[in-house]
Design an enzyme around this catalytic site. Structure first.
Site, PDB file in Angstrom:
ATOM      1  N   ASN A  38       0.955  -1.128   0.018  1.00  0.00           N
ATOM      2  CA  ASN A  38       0.053   0.011  -0.156  1.00  0.00           C
ATOM      3  C   ASN A  38       0.827   1.317   0.012  1.00  0.00           C
ATOM      4  O   ASN A  38       1.366   1.520   0.876  1.00  0.00           O
ATOM      5  CB  ASN A  38      -0.776   0.057   1.268  1.00  0.00           C
ATOM      6  N   GLU A  89      -3.669   2.010  -3.091  1.00  0.00           N
ATOM      7  CA  GLU A  89      -3.827   3.154  -3.131  1.00  0.00           C
ATOM      8  C   GLU A  89      -3.009   4.136  -3.818  1.00  0.00           C
ATOM      9  O   GLU A  89      -2.235   4.929  -3.341  1.00  0.00           O
ATOM     10  CB  GLU A  89      -3.658   3.749  -1.550  1.00  0.00           C
ATOM     11  N   TYR A 190      -7.337  -4.095  -2.452  1.00  0.00           N
ATOM     12  CA  TYR A 190      -7.505  -3.029  -1.336  1.00  0.00           C
ATOM     13  C   TYR A 190      -8.947  -2.867  -0.604  1.00  0.00           C
ATOM     14  O   TYR A 190      -9.958  -2.336  -1.246  1.00  0.00           O
ATOM     15  CB  TYR A 190      -7.366  -1.542  -1.902  1.00  0.00           C
ATOM     16  N   ASP A 242      -3.979  -4.938   0.966  1.00  0.00           N
ATOM     17  CA  ASP A 242      -4.379  -4.275   2.248  1.00  0.00           C
ATOM     18  C   ASP A 242      -5.701  -4.754   2.571  1.00  0.00           C
ATOM     19  O   ASP A 242      -6.513  -4.378   1.828  1.00  0.00           O
ATOM     20  CB  ASP A 242      -4.207  -2.755   2.111  1.00  0.00           C
ATOM     21  N   ASN A 244      -7.387  -4.409   5.585  1.00  0.00           N
ATOM     22  CA  ASN A 244      -7.842  -3.811   6.671  1.00  0.00           C
ATOM     23  C   ASN A 244      -8.278  -4.476   7.816  1.00  0.00           C
ATOM     24  O   ASN A 244      -9.386  -4.162   8.221  1.00  0.00           O
ATOM     25  CB  ASN A 244      -8.699  -2.678   6.097  1.00  0.00           C
ATOM     26  N   ASP A 376       2.653   4.722   4.384  1.00  0.00           N
ATOM     27  CA  ASP A 376       2.541   4.354   5.833  1.00  0.00           C
ATOM     28  C   ASP A 376       2.433   3.075   6.137  1.00  0.00           C
ATOM     29  O   ASP A 376       2.217   2.424   7.057  1.00  0.00           O
ATOM     30  CB  ASP A 376       1.323   5.224   6.471  1.00  0.00           C
ATOM     31  N   HIS A 377       2.827   2.344   4.942  1.00  0.00           N
ATOM     32  CA  HIS A 377       3.080   0.572   5.028  1.00  0.00           C
ATOM     33  C   HIS A 377       4.248   0.149   4.465  1.00  0.00           C
ATOM     34  O   HIS A 377       4.743   1.129   3.641  1.00  0.00           O
ATOM     35  CB  HIS A 377       1.866   0.253   4.144  1.00  0.00           C
TER      36      HIS A 377
END
Length: 399
Positions: A38, A89, A190, A242, A244, A376-377
């Site tokens: 991501n 993303e 995603y 990802d 989540n 941020d991943h």
């Protein structure tokens, strides 16, 4: 949390008289290495060099560090030219032809590179939902599957979107059985982030639930998609991206998110549909009975409140990292608002059909500030090998 060293694939050459381990494009002993990342916006990654990225990354304890710049091409080189890189993303406006061309160019083999440098293609899925994916100038969501060209030419039949998602969250690669690798479906994912924000009907714009509701509905639809692939004769499915969802207390630091309760419901639904052992699964936990769940999700998710108590049996898929590292605490999500490692979760997964478990040889993630880069991943990977048993038998008969 040390990263495993990548395995360099050898250049293609004519088969010799003795059997040996060959790269993916040769008949036996193929290695299929899948990366997922991501990137939280592809813009900073479309750079010719990664030097400034490492320089800008700073120390691991600096929460306010510069995002820096990165290079997709350099990443692929450092990781030994993996077979596939699934990114999520990408945040590209679907009408931004210049950025799309820039990403395609960023992964192509350059004229000044060595002969053994791999060439790659970029395949995109962008959001078309005019009611749920309009924010930030339509620069939201979106996935891209970066495929090594030699693999695409030899193995891939088609690359397609799914007809039940318009938010740019899924891209399916369908391969044909060839040279020891079975017919596979590889899905770049995603997943929806569950929140109490409204979810609107993509056609009418009418509010029909929350993002939690949509998350649960997507679980249901993805499970049905994989079931259909199985019915169509695919020998295995690989789901990477990802999701989540942080699965267990091992996957959240300093602890697993358990509030609000809907995150626990979303997690239980994901486990019941994709990972529970079907032979032990009498009745999947109901989304309406949160007391049957023991965990919550870290990054928030969506779950359809119209889920029924009775669900199809689990797919019984294998979490590649947890299969090989049953007790290791490692994470993929490292928010940039906190010092690296202070708060993190394993919300990015690579799942494989249980039929592929014997082919799984390696799995991990690269947990450093440098590898997180502008995102941020951090990137994660799984490696599968095919045809080794046949290769060893043939090698023995030639001795």
């Amino acid at each position: 949390m040390s990263a495993q060293k990548s395995i360099q694939e050898r250049a293609i050459s004519p088969p010799g008289s003795r059997k040996r381990k060959r790269p993916i494009s040769e008949p036996h002993g193929q290695s299929l290495k899948v990366y997922s990342w991501n990137v939280n916006g592809i813009g900073p990654f479309l750079q010719p060099s990664v030097a400034s990225y490492f320089k800008a990354a700073g120390s691991s304890g600096d929460a306010g560090q510069s995002a820096g710049k990165a290079s997709l091409r350099d990443f692929l080189r450092r990781r030994g030219w993996p077979t596939l890189l699934f990114v999520q993303e990408v945040k590209i406006n679907p009408d931004d032809a210049a950025t799309i061309r820039g990403m395609e160019k960023a992964v192509k083999r350059q004229p000044d590179e060595p002969d053994d440098a791999a060439d790659y293609e970029s395949h995109f899925c962008f959001p078309s939902d005019k009611h749920n994916a309009r924010g930030f100038g339509r620069k939201v969501y979106g996935v891209c599957s970066i495929i090594r060209t030699d693999f695409r030419k030899r193995y891939i039949d088609r690359i397609r979107q799914v007809d039940w998602d318009t938010e740019g969250r899924f891209l399916v690669i369908e391969t044909r059985a060839n040279a020891g690798i079975p017919k596979l479906a590889l899905i770049n994912v995603y997943a929806v982030n569950g929140t109490d924000n409204p979810y609107k009907d993509p056609t009418s714009g009418e509010v029909i639930g929350t993002r939690h509701d949509r998350k649960l509905r997507v679980h249901e639809l993805l499970q049905a998609e994989i079931r259909q692939l199985e019915a169509d004769g695919f020998g295995g499915t690989i789901v990477a991206g990802d999701v989540n969802i942080a699965r267990t207390p091992l996957d959240g630091h300093p602890n697993l998110r358990t509030f609000p309760k809907q995150h626990c419901i979303n997690r239980a639904d994901f486990e019941a549909r994709f990972l529970a052992d079907p032979s032990l699964q009498a009745q999947p936990p109901s989304a309406s009975r949160p007391e049957q769940t023991s965990e919550e999700e870290p990054d928030g998710e969506d779950a359809p409140s119209n889920s029924t108590a009775s669900k199809p049996a689990s797919l019984g898929m294998v979490d590649t990292f947890r299969s090989l590292h049953p007790t290791q605490r490692s994470y993929t999500y490292y928010p940039r608002t906190k010092p690296f490692g202070e708060s993190c979760d394993r919300v990015d997964l690579i799942l494989i059909s249980r039929s592929l478990q014997s082919n799984l040889k390696a799995a991990g993630m690269h947990e450093t500030v440098q590898e997180r880069g502008p995102s941020d991943h951090v990137p994660l990977y799984a490696e599968l090998e095919f045809g080794l048993e046949q290769e060893e038998e043939e090698a023995g008969s030639n001795r």
